[in-house]
Design a protein around this motif. Structure first.
Motif, PDB file in Angstrom:
ATOM      1  N   ASN A  45      -1.842  13.294   9.490  1.00 57.52           N
ATOM      2  CA  ASN A  45      -1.832  14.620   8.878  1.00 57.52           C
ATOM      3  C   ASN A  45      -0.927  14.638   7.645  1.00 57.52           C
ATOM      4  OD1 ASN A  45      -2.781  17.531   9.394  1.00 57.52           O
ATOM      5  ND2 ASN A  45      -0.579  17.781   9.036  1.00 57.52           N
ATOM      6  N   ASP A  73      -1.863  21.960  10.409  1.00 59.23           N
ATOM      7  CA  ASP A  73      -2.823  20.962  10.876  1.00 59.23           C
ATOM      8  C   ASP A  73      -4.023  20.901   9.940  1.00 59.23           C
ATOM      9  OD1 ASP A  73      -4.486  19.232  12.273  1.00 59.23           O
ATOM     10  OD2 ASP A  73      -5.072  20.737  13.749  1.00 59.23           O
ATOM     11  N   LEU A  75      -6.120  18.184  10.181  1.00 60.83           N
ATOM     12  CA  LEU A  75      -7.061  17.276  10.820  1.00 60.83           C
ATOM     13  C   LEU A  75      -8.146  18.009  11.600  1.00 60.83           C
ATOM     14  CD1 LEU A  75      -4.662  14.467  12.093  1.00 60.83           C
ATOM     15  CD2 LEU A  75      -5.870  14.645   9.909  1.00 60.83           C
TER      16      LEU A  75
END
Length: 190
Positions: A45, A73, A75
């Motif tokens: 990340n 986040d 991802l």
């Protein structure tokens, strides 16, 4: 040596080293890395975040203009797709004609695009080693890329350490290769 280095090629190689390791994760996103408090997902990340920053910074945006859009986040539910998409966009930005001659506005001031691309390349290469170690893979990276990044980093080492971006230098034996020297300068055990 760096006056003759093809920065775009070095960035491409370093990005590919990291990508090879990402595509070997095989669901081990929670595996610990050598970096305290970072698992594989957090490490990937981190690189995805850098890659998301790359196109707008090369396009002339400032840190303030980008703001917090690449926090958190990145991802999601498909980490490999998120990584591949970000890596391709960053590579296109670095390879864009004139990118290396542009001024990039970083958190520590304006810098030439060439310098920024080398910073990114260094992060990709060293984190490729971190990721390989987390996944228990071969951690050897492209020797020419390691040599180019080491040579670029020599005059930068103390500044990075003073900023708290790297740990203390680790001793290496005389005659150690470029990868071992670079890792030791970055505060990692070769």
């Amino acid at each position: 040596m760096l006056t003759t280095v093809d920065v775009r090629e070095i960035y491409t190689r370093c990005s590919a080293e990291f990508a090879t390791r990402v595509h070997s994760v095989n669901g081990r996103w929670d595996a610990p890395t050598p970096l305290p408090g970072w698992d594989v997902g957090k490490l990937v990340n981190h690189i995805v975040s850098e890659e998301r920053w790359t196109p707008p910074l090369f396009a002339g945006s400032t840190i303030d203009e980008i703001g917090s859009r690449f926090d958190g986040d990145l991802l999601g539910d498909d980490p490999l797709h998120a990584f591949d998409d970000a890596a391709a966009a960053a590579l296109a930005a670095v390879r864009d004609p004139g990118a290396l001659q542009r001024t990039v506005h970083l958190s520590f001031g304006p810098h030439p695009g060439r310098e920024y691309a080398l910073q990114l390349a260094a992060d990709h290469l060293v984190h490729a080693v971190d990721l390989a170690r987390a996944l228990r893979l071969d951690d050897a990276v492209d020797a020419e890329a390691a040599e180019a990044i080491r040579d670029w980093f020599i005059p930068m080492e103390n500044t990075y350490r003073e900023m708290g971006a790297i740990g203390p230098r680790v001793d290496v034996p005389a005659g150690a290769g470029p990868q071992a020297q670079l890792l030791s300068m970055m505060g990692r055990t070769p």
